[in-house]
Scaffold this motif. Structure first.
Motif, mmCIF file in Angstrom:
data_model
loop_
_atom_site.group_PDB
_atom_site.id
_atom_site.type_symbol
_atom_site.label_atom_id
_atom_site.label_comp_id
_atom_site.label_asym_id
_atom_site.label_seq_id
_atom_site.Cartn_x
_atom_site.Cartn_y
_atom_site.Cartn_z
ATOM 1 N N ASP A 189 0.062 -38.047 12.835
ATOM 2 C CA ASP A 189 -0.005 -36.667 13.328
ATOM 3 C C ASP A 189 1.153 -36.356 14.270
ATOM 4 O OD1 ASP A 189 -2.266 -36.169 11.863
ATOM 5 O OD2 ASP A 189 -3.665 -36.374 13.541
ATOM 6 N N ALA B 256 4.269 -35.920 12.231
ATOM 7 C CA ALA B 256 4.264 -34.614 11.557
ATOM 8 C C ALA B 256 4.666 -33.506 12.526
ATOM 9 C CB ALA B 256 2.885 -34.331 10.965
ATOM 10 N N GLU B 257 4.200 -33.615 13.762
ATOM 11 C CA GLU B 257 4.544 -32.616 14.773
ATOM 12 C C GLU B 257 6.042 -32.642 15.082
ATOM 13 O OE1 GLU B 257 3.211 -31.286 19.319
ATOM 14 O OE2 GLU B 257 2.126 -32.878 18.274
ATOM 15 N N ASN C 112 7.938 -31.003 12.293
ATOM 16 C CA ASN C 112 7.793 -29.547 12.290
ATOM 17 C C ASN C 112 8.589 -28.879 13.399
ATOM 18 O OD1 ASN C 112 6.033 -26.852 12.851
ATOM 19 N ND2 ASN C 112 5.865 -27.500 10.729
ATOM 20 N N LEU D 183 7.254 -20.543 5.187
ATOM 21 C CA LEU D 183 6.288 -21.636 5.024
ATOM 22 C C LEU D 183 6.175 -22.588 6.216
ATOM 23 C CD1 LEU D 183 4.250 -22.386 2.842
ATOM 24 C CD2 LEU D 183 5.951 -23.960 1.902
ATOM 25 N N PRO D 184 7.285 -23.096 6.787
ATOM 26 C CA PRO D 184 7.129 -24.016 7.930
ATOM 27 C C PRO D 184 6.414 -23.374 9.115
ATOM 28 C CG PRO D 184 9.391 -24.037 7.104
ATOM 29 C CD PRO D 184 8.702 -22.895 6.441
ATOM 30 N N TYR E 202 2.565 -23.565 8.837
ATOM 31 C CA TYR E 202 2.035 -24.843 9.330
ATOM 32 C C TYR E 202 2.064 -24.912 10.856
ATOM 33 C CZ TYR E 202 2.556 -26.325 4.471
ATOM 34 O OH TYR E 202 2.463 -26.427 3.100
ATOM 35 N N ALA E 203 2.976 -24.171 11.457
ATOM 36 C CA ALA E 203 3.087 -24.169 12.924
ATOM 37 C C ALA E 203 2.221 -23.087 13.566
ATOM 38 C CB ALA E 203 4.539 -23.975 13.332
ATOM 39 N N ASN E 204 1.416 -22.392 12.733
ATOM 40 C CA ASN E 204 0.496 -21.350 13.214
ATOM 41 C C ASN E 204 1.209 -20.210 13.937
ATOM 42 O OD1 ASN E 204 -1.911 -22.676 12.278
ATOM 43 N ND2 ASN E 204 -1.719 -24.093 14.008
ATOM 44 N N ARG F 181 6.436 -14.452 11.994
ATOM 45 C CA ARG F 181 6.926 -15.259 10.861
ATOM 46 C C ARG F 181 7.916 -14.463 10.030
ATOM 47 N NH1 ARG F 181 1.500 -16.935 9.421
ATOM 48 N NH2 ARG F 181 1.609 -15.649 7.557
ATOM 49 N N ASN G 184 12.529 -22.620 12.147
ATOM 50 C CA ASN G 184 11.760 -23.054 13.322
ATOM 51 C C ASN G 184 12.664 -23.432 14.484
ATOM 52 O OD1 ASN G 184 9.102 -22.639 12.734
ATOM 53 N ND2 ASN G 184 8.647 -24.728 12.090
#
Length: 236
Positions: free
Chosen positions: A77, A80-81, A84, A108-109, A112-114, A120, A160
């Motif tokens: 995890d 993954a962070e 991102n 899209l990225p 995943y980063a909310n 966005r 990002n």
């Protein structure tokens, strides 16, 4: 302090009861804002090294310090962070979603980063403008040339505001003209926006856009040199 520091990194895979050694004690440093090319023949270990640098895989032994963090001790995890927040990826095959617009691919990225939907879209449009594709943001990949698809992939990598961009053979599917355009874009991202670029390529003329070339042979660093005849890009 170095952005990236590898200390005696090894990577092995089990094969037919044996331990196949891919990387054999790699040590190197990459500073913030550098543009580095990693070269080597097929099977040299350069893609394995890229996967470790990009936090897609862990070394068998050794230490990897990324922006002050000891990567090999992080959980899945946590890795993954980091991917991102700190890393953008650009691949030879573009890796775009086929029935999805350029704008949605770049968003899209951030999904995943909310990141909220309105933000966005605004950031994705800005990234597409940076790569010169604002007029094609609603086109799907099959409506774009190879070079345009790679520009979408680059916009997705930078949206990002990740400080590091890993590019694995990004010109491998492109003709000479498109390859030059893509490498000029990477150069501008490096020089104008301060992104650290780490490029894997087997093409010497592509590597010459970098500031430094690291050559890997049989899982070891064969040479690590500054580029003397660096290709210069004319800025707008």
């Amino acid at each position: 302090m170095s952005l990236i520091e590898l200390k005696n990194i090894t990577k092995s895979y089990p094969l037919d009861g044996l331990n196949l050694k891919i990387l054999k004690g790699i040590s190197l440093q990459i500073n913030t804002g550098e543009f580095v090319a990693i070269m080597g023949p097929s099977g040299s270990g350069k893609s394995t090294l890229m996967n470790i640098l990009g936090c897609l895989d862990k070394p068998s032994s050794g230490h990897y310090i990324l922006d002050g963090k000891n990567v090999e001790k992080l959980s899945s995890d946590e890795l993954a962070e980091i991917r991102n927040q700190k890393i953008g990826f650009v691949f030879q095959g573009f890796n775009l979603l086929s029935r999805t617009s350029a704008l949605e691919n770049v968003e899209l990225p951030m999904v995943y980063a909310n990141v909220p939907a309105e933000e966005r879209q605004a950031r994705a449009i800005k990234a597409l403008k940076q790569v010169g594709l604002e007029k094609r943001m609603y086109h799907q990949p099959n409506q774009l040339s190879g070079g345009q698809q790679q520009r979408v992939a680059i916009a997705r990598a930078v949206v990002n505001e990740a400080p590091i961009i890993f590019a694995d053979e990004p010109t491998g599917n492109l003709d000479t003209k498109m390859s030059v355009e893509i490498m000029e874009l990477f150069t501008k991202l490096n020089k104008d926006l301060g992104r650290t670029i780490i490029l894997v390529t087997h093409e010497e003329d592509i590597a010459l856009y970098a500031d430094r070339i690291i050559k890997i042979v049989d899982g070891e660093i064969h040479s690590d040199e500054k580029v003397k005849n660096k290709k210069v890009v004319a800025h707008d």
